[in-house]
Every structure is written in C-alpha cells, then in structure tokens.
Scaffold this active site. Structure first.
Site, short mmCIF file in Angstrom:
data_model
loop_
_atom_site.label_atom_id
_atom_site.label_comp_id
_atom_site.label_asym_id
_atom_site.label_seq_id
_atom_site.Cartn_x
_atom_site.Cartn_y
_atom_site.Cartn_z
N ASP A 20 0.96 -0.68 4.81
CA ASP A 20 0.19 0.56 4.67
C ASP A 20 0.21 1.38 5.96
OD1 ASP A 20 -0.87 1.37 2.29
OD2 ASP A 20 -2.70 0.15 2.42
N GLN A 68 -6.79 -3.20 -0.25
CA GLN A 68 -7.13 -2.00 -1.03
C GLN A 68 -8.51 -1.49 -0.60
OE1 GLN A 68 -5.11 -0.45 -3.45
NE2 GLN A 68 -6.67 1.12 -3.30
N LYS A 115 0.51 -0.36 -8.50
CA LYS A 115 1.34 -0.98 -7.45
C LYS A 115 2.03 -2.22 -8.00
CE LYS A 115 -1.57 0.99 -3.90
NZ LYS A 115 -2.77 0.88 -3.07
#
Ligand code: NAP
Length: 285
Positions: free
Chosen positions: A119, A96, A52
């Site tokens: 997300d 995460q 990322k």
C-alpha cells in the site's frame, strides 16, 4: 469536448499484463501472495476486500484474509503483522482501513515490513518516494501517474495543481508529479482564491471528497483533469469531485467517475504485489 481517460479499460490491460508476469514468477517456484488484515465489520471495507480478492484470483495471485474481532488489542494486531512479516510465502501485506479507534493505525503501518508494504504507507516507502528512490507507491497516486503515462500526456514542465493533501493521495502525488518534472502547486481547505490557482493548471488533479467541487469556471481551456473523488449524490449515484458534464467541454482529457481512477487503484495494488514477489525472488536467487 474532451478525450475520456478510460480507467476501466486501462486497468484491465494492466491486469492482463500482470497475469503473464505471475506465470513467469510461478515458473521460478514462487507463488505471489497478498495477505489482507481487516479488523472489525466495516461494510465498505468488506466490499473493497472482496474486490481485491477477486482481482488476485483473476491474476493468479494467492490471497489470504485475516478477519480480526473488533476488540482485537494492539498487541494482537502487531503480533499478526510480525508473523506475516516473517512468513516467506507472503509477499504483500495490506491492512484495510478504517480500523477501530482504540487501535493506532500509524503504529500498525509502521510495523509492516517495508518490503511487503504494497500500500506504500510505511514511512520507509514514503521517505524513499520523497527522495526519488525505488519503493512502493501508494496505489491511487501510482494509478494516476500510470494513466497520464499510458495516455502519453506530457508532464514535464507543466503546471500541475493538486487539490487535497492527504497522506494517501495528495501528498504522494506531489512527489510523483515532481519526479516527472512538473511544477507542482498544492491546494487544501485553507487555500484562498482557489479558482485563481486551478485556472493556471495544465494538469488538475482533484482529491478532496466533495461532489462536483470543481466547476467549469475553475478550469483552463484544454487542461487535463483527473478526478480522484468518490462521492454519492442525493440520488445515491457515484460522482467525483469534478462537475464532469460541464468541465468535460473545456478539458482536453478527463477521467470519469466511476470508471476512471477507481479501477486503477486495484490494478496498481496488484502491480505492487507482483513487484514484491519479484523483489523477493531476486533477493533469494
Ligand atoms: P481526505 O483524507 O479527507 O483529504 C481530503 C483533502 O481535501 C484534505 O487535504 C483537505 O484539506 C482537502 N479539502 C477538503 N475540502 C476542501 C476544500 N473545500 N477546498 C480545498 N481542499 C479541500 O481524503 P482522501 O482520502 O485524500 O480522499 C479524497 C477523495 O478521493 C475522497 O472522495 C475519496 O473517496 C477518494 N479516493 C478515491 C480513491 C480511488 O481509488 N479512486 C482512493 C482514495 C480516495 P485539509 O488538509 O486542509 O483538511
């Protein structure tokens, strides 16, 4: 022999397009920034976060990483999220997963400001998706839809069968495909006679995490097959949920693993960060 949907190539095209957008945003005085929180030392997560950060660097998005100790308390995690929510220079926040078991991941997702929830896991975004409002869509389902669009695959009126009903892939896909006017059927681990259902699919999307689960006899001739699964076979090779070698003979379009949905996920995360920065810019004009 089917047409291959090349996710790697498409993801690169999307990233290139985003570079231009980022330049435009920067010219207006905003530097798009993604903040990533990691709790503990998960090996796979480290690789994902590194990928990322590389994608951000390529596109020109600022990246800030927060590595929290595995003994971090919920209060500390929520405190950091709160700080990032209030920081004007941070446009996207990503937590995460996995995080250690003593922490409540849903509580943490709920705490992320939905405007920075790149997300798409905050219930506000999940709810907005289900009623067809503009929102951040979870990156993998978003990538699947983008693939179908970019390859001009008709969705309206088609029978779409989704195998898997997870919160991050299967469920948002239901809403995305409904919005595109597909007739949607969802299968899961308790579904009976699954092959009878999958054989009706014009578009079959598989997200279960079982190597080569979908075999040739489960697929209709000419179906579009999207394989979200990422598994390692006995030789340590990456394989999807679909028996690619045999199913590709029957499908009209198919995604490979690797090089299919995987690269799209990061490209759509980048898309969401740029959108978050644009939204911030428009709200503060
Ligand atoms: P998950 O949370 O484990 O969910 C799996 C889903 O598959 C569940 O809904 C489960 O049903 C269903 N399922 C399991 N076994 C089944 C069976 N035998 N028949 C029918 N349905 C079955 O997994 P996930 O997070 O959605 O991920 C699925 C796969 O996609 C994994 O391989 C993961 O690595 C991959 N993935 C890839 C990307 C990417 O970027 N390409 C992103 C995310 C995930 P129940 O609900 O009944 O348990």
């Amino acid at each position: 022999m089917s047409n291959l949907i090349n996710g790697k190539e498409l993801a690169q095209k999307i990233r290139n397009g985003l570079k231009d957008k980022v330049v435009e945003i920067k010219n207006k005085g905003i530097n798009p920034k993604l903040a990533v929180i990691m709790v503990g030392e998960d090996k796979a997560s480290k690789v994902y976060v590194k990928n990322k950060s590389k994608a951000c660097e390529e596109i020109g998005i600022d990246f800030e990483e927060f590595l929290l100790d595995e003994n971090t308390t919920m209060e500390e995690l929520l405190g950091l999220i709160e700080e990032l929510n209030s920081r004007e220079d941070v446009h996207g926040i990503l937590l995460q997963s996995p995080i250690p078991n003593h922490l409540d991941i849903n509580k943490a997702f709920n705490a992320i400001n939905y405007k920075k929830d790149v997300d798409g896991f905050n219930p506000v975004n999940v709810g907005k998706l289900s009623i067809g409002q503009d929102c951040f869509i979870s990156c993998t389902p978003f990538g699947v839809i983008r693939m179908l669009e970019e390859y001009n695959i008709p969705i309206e009126g088609k029978n779409a069968v989704i195998i898997g009903r997870s919160n991050i892939v299967g469920k948002p896909l239901i809403q995305c495909m409904l919005k595109k006017n597909a007739t949607v059927t969802v299968c899961h681990s308790r579904t009976q006679n699954i092959e009878q259902i999958t054989k009706q699919a014009d578009i079959l999307i598989v997200a279960i995490g079982k190597a080569k689960f979908v075999t040739e006899d489960m697929v209709k001739e000419g179906a579009v097959v999207i394989d979200v699964g990422i598994n390692r076979n006995d030789d340590g090779k990456l394989v999807g949920d679909v028996d690619f070698e045999n199913v590709e003979k029957k499908a009209s379009y198919i995604t490979p693993v690797p090089g299919g949905v995987g690269p799209m996920t990061i490209a759509m995360l980048m898309t969401n960060v740029v959108k978050a920065a644009e939204n911030f810019m428009n709200e503060n004009e």
